[in-house]
Design a protein around this motif. Structure first.
Motif, mmCIF file in Angstrom:
data_model
loop_
_atom_site.group_PDB
_atom_site.id
_atom_site.type_symbol
_atom_site.label_atom_id
_atom_site.label_comp_id
_atom_site.label_asym_id
_atom_site.label_seq_id
_atom_site.Cartn_x
_atom_site.Cartn_y
_atom_site.Cartn_z
ATOM 1 N N SER A 124 -7.845 -1.833 -17.375
ATOM 2 C CA SER A 124 -8.915 -1.091 -17.488
ATOM 3 C C SER A 124 -8.557 0.592 -16.874
ATOM 4 C CB SER A 124 -10.184 -1.530 -16.661
ATOM 5 O OG SER A 124 -10.002 -1.586 -15.274
ATOM 6 N N ARG A 182 0.719 -1.090 -0.023
ATOM 7 C CA ARG A 182 0.222 0.037 0.120
ATOM 8 C C ARG A 182 0.953 1.219 -0.010
ATOM 9 N NH1 ARG A 182 -2.621 -3.641 -1.176
ATOM 10 N NH2 ARG A 182 -4.619 -4.560 -0.392
ATOM 11 N N GLU A 197 -9.223 5.970 -12.267
ATOM 12 C CA GLU A 197 -9.723 4.607 -12.137
ATOM 13 C C GLU A 197 -9.173 3.574 -12.856
ATOM 14 O OE1 GLU A 197 -14.050 4.765 -13.023
ATOM 15 O OE2 GLU A 197 -14.321 6.603 -11.908
ATOM 16 N N THR A 198 -7.701 3.585 -12.546
ATOM 17 C CA THR A 198 -6.912 2.421 -13.379
ATOM 18 C C THR A 198 -6.564 1.296 -12.620
ATOM 19 O OG1 THR A 198 -6.050 4.601 -14.608
ATOM 20 C CG2 THR A 198 -4.637 2.342 -14.622
ATOM 21 N N LYS A 199 -6.733 0.141 -13.211
ATOM 22 C CA LYS A 199 -6.486 -1.309 -12.520
ATOM 23 C C LYS A 199 -5.823 -2.120 -13.952
ATOM 24 C CE LYS A 199 -10.688 -0.890 -9.671
ATOM 25 N NZ LYS A 199 -11.805 -1.540 -9.240
ATOM 26 N N LEU A 246 0.325 3.851 -5.417
ATOM 27 C CA LEU A 246 0.030 2.486 -5.916
ATOM 28 C C LEU A 246 -0.498 1.581 -4.761
ATOM 29 C CD1 LEU A 246 -0.060 0.978 -8.704
ATOM 30 C CD2 LEU A 246 2.363 0.060 -7.789
ATOM 31 N N SER A 247 -1.337 0.804 -5.185
ATOM 32 C CA SER A 247 -1.639 -0.269 -4.271
ATOM 33 C C SER A 247 -1.644 -1.491 -5.213
ATOM 34 C CB SER A 247 -3.215 -0.034 -3.868
ATOM 35 O OG SER A 247 -3.648 -1.394 -3.214
ATOM 36 N N SER A 275 -2.060 -7.978 -9.013
ATOM 37 C CA SER A 275 -3.245 -6.847 -9.600
ATOM 38 C C SER A 275 -2.910 -5.631 -8.715
ATOM 39 C CB SER A 275 -4.740 -7.283 -8.751
ATOM 40 O OG SER A 275 -4.676 -7.424 -7.515
ATOM 41 N N ALA A 276 -3.015 -4.391 -9.450
ATOM 42 C CA ALA A 276 -2.773 -3.266 -8.908
ATOM 43 C C ALA A 276 -3.422 -2.279 -9.317
ATOM 44 C CB ALA A 276 -1.274 -2.819 -9.529
ATOM 45 N N LYS A 277 -3.660 -1.221 -8.293
ATOM 46 C CA LYS A 277 -4.624 -0.127 -8.552
ATOM 47 C C LYS A 277 -3.823 1.132 -8.401
ATOM 48 C CE LYS A 277 -8.868 2.029 -6.996
ATOM 49 N NZ LYS A 277 -10.013 1.832 -5.911
ATOM 50 N N LEU A 337 -3.496 4.840 -7.395
ATOM 51 C CA LEU A 337 -3.818 5.775 -6.552
ATOM 52 C C LEU A 337 -3.413 7.369 -6.961
ATOM 53 C CD1 LEU A 337 -3.213 3.511 -3.229
ATOM 54 C CD2 LEU A 337 -5.076 3.619 -4.771
ATOM 55 N N SER A 365 -3.313 9.680 -9.598
ATOM 56 C CA SER A 365 -3.722 9.868 -11.037
ATOM 57 C C SER A 365 -2.720 10.409 -12.006
ATOM 58 C CB SER A 365 -4.861 10.626 -11.285
ATOM 59 O OG SER A 365 -5.061 11.869 -10.626
#
Length: 375
Positions: A283, A220, A262-264, A224-225, A245-247, A249, A251
């Protein structure tokens, strides 16, 4: 070093691994920091053979004043045994002034023994700092107590007066859990530093058997997560069905001119570390390129790594593009984004981005340098 004593069994290596009964260096003088030759990048990260070193001794080594500014004397002793189900390491010595290095590892499941103790102190200008090139004081401490079935400990590291990491470590009969905080300070640059921010939290649960680490991992950061499950073979330097998997945070992680909302991304790594391909699913809710907005990007493709660059071939769907032009915007719907993204040397670029819509098309070049976007 005038006399060196070596007693070993080279003929035993194919059967029982490295077998050194004693290696003793008597007297001698260290005049300069040694330069190490680069190792084989494909060599195992962890040894995949047994190791036995009964006695390793540096006896009365003189450190020349030309290296540290004043003369020092070093005495050091260590022994190590590593074989299936057993790890023993005991190292300690006198390094002079405030330098200190002691290490104890004693892991024996059959004997219900688990001991870890590390004390590393490297003040600026000392022997350890000179050998490692450290510019600040370093202090590393690892300790705990218990047995193989239940052991609790902690690992902390500091550079100067600033913390680098603070972790809690738990062992329950060979199943490990590690969680805590990491401050990268100046150890990371560019994109990794931006992704983590000033401080990141990490958590790991899993096992380490026969040089294979298996379990789950979570990171975390401020930008980035990420989460991962699967295995990594440290003896063969391979991924084993590692699902990541990453998300995003932050932008604006790739610079103020590239905004990703909203990038994954999700991917599976299975194969060697160097030169791999990995299927991925991406996405993006919205990509803003200095005012031109791409909405609803979806991609299924293959990530390629050639040892120095990450390449992402694109064949993504785009719901619509918003430019602010009332004449063209209605035509920029239900299109495709083609090309190749290249991530290397702290830059993200593409020389062949192509947008294809039913009645319009556009070709673009993307270059994001330095990753110095706001934190």
């Amino acid at each position: 070093v005038p006399p060196v004593e070596l007693n070993w069994r080279p003929y035993e290596f194919p059967f029982s691994g490295l077998d050194v009964r004693s290696l003793v260096l008597h007297d001698g003088t260290l005049y300069a920091k040694p330069k190490l030759n680069p190792g084989n990048p494909n060599a195992p990260t962890l040894p995949n053979f047994d190791i036995r070193v009964d006695q390793f001794v540096i006896d009365n080594l003189t450190v020349s004043p030309g290296l540290l500014g004043k003369e020092r004397h070093v005495d050091f002793r260590a022994h190590v045994h590593v074989r299936r189900g057993l790890v023993k390491l005991d190292a300690a010595g006198r390094l002079g002034a405030g330098d200190r290095f002691t290490a104890l590892v004693n892991a024996e499941p059959d004997g219900n023994i688990f001991e870890l103790d590390l004390d590393y102190r490297a003040p600026t200008g000392g022997l350890l700092a000179s050998l490692t090139g450290a510019k600040n004081d370093w202090r590393v401490r690892l300790l705990g107590n218990g047995t193989w079935t239940k052991w609790d400990g902690a690992f902390v590291a500091r550079s100067g007066n600033e913390p680098l990491t603070a972790l809690k470590i738990y062992n329950r009969a060979g199943r490990y859990r590690i969680d805590g905080l990491f401050w990268h300070r100046d150890l990371l640059k560019g994109l990794p530093a931006q992704a983590l921010g000033d401080k990141a939290a990490v958590a790991l649960v899993g096992t380490l058997k026969n040089s294979v680490a298996s379990g789950s991992f979570a990171l975390r950061g401020q930008g980035l997560s990420a989460d991962a499950t699967g295995a990594v073979d440290l003896g063969k330097n391979r991924y084993d069905n590692l699902k990541l998997s990453a998300k995003l945070l932050n932008s604006q992680l790739f610079g103020s001119g590239v905004t990703l909302r909203e990038t994954k991304i999700a991917s599976t790594f299975d194969g060697p570390w160097r030169g791999f391909t990995a299927p991925f699913q991406l996405s993006v809710g919205e990509l803003d390129l200095s005012g031109i907005k791409l909405v609803g990007i979806g991609e299924r493709g293959t990530l390629l790594y050639d040892g120095s660059r990450y390449l992402i071939p694109l064949n993504a769907s785009v719901q619509r593009i918003v430019t602010g032009n009332a004449m063209f915007d209605p035509l920029l719907a239900n299109g495709r984004l083609l090309g190749t993204l290249i991530l290397a040397n702290n830059s993200l670029r593409s020389d062949d981005l192509a947008f294809r819509f039913p009645v319009l098309k556009a070709d673009l070049v993307l270059l994001a340098m330095g990753f110095v976007g706001p934190r």
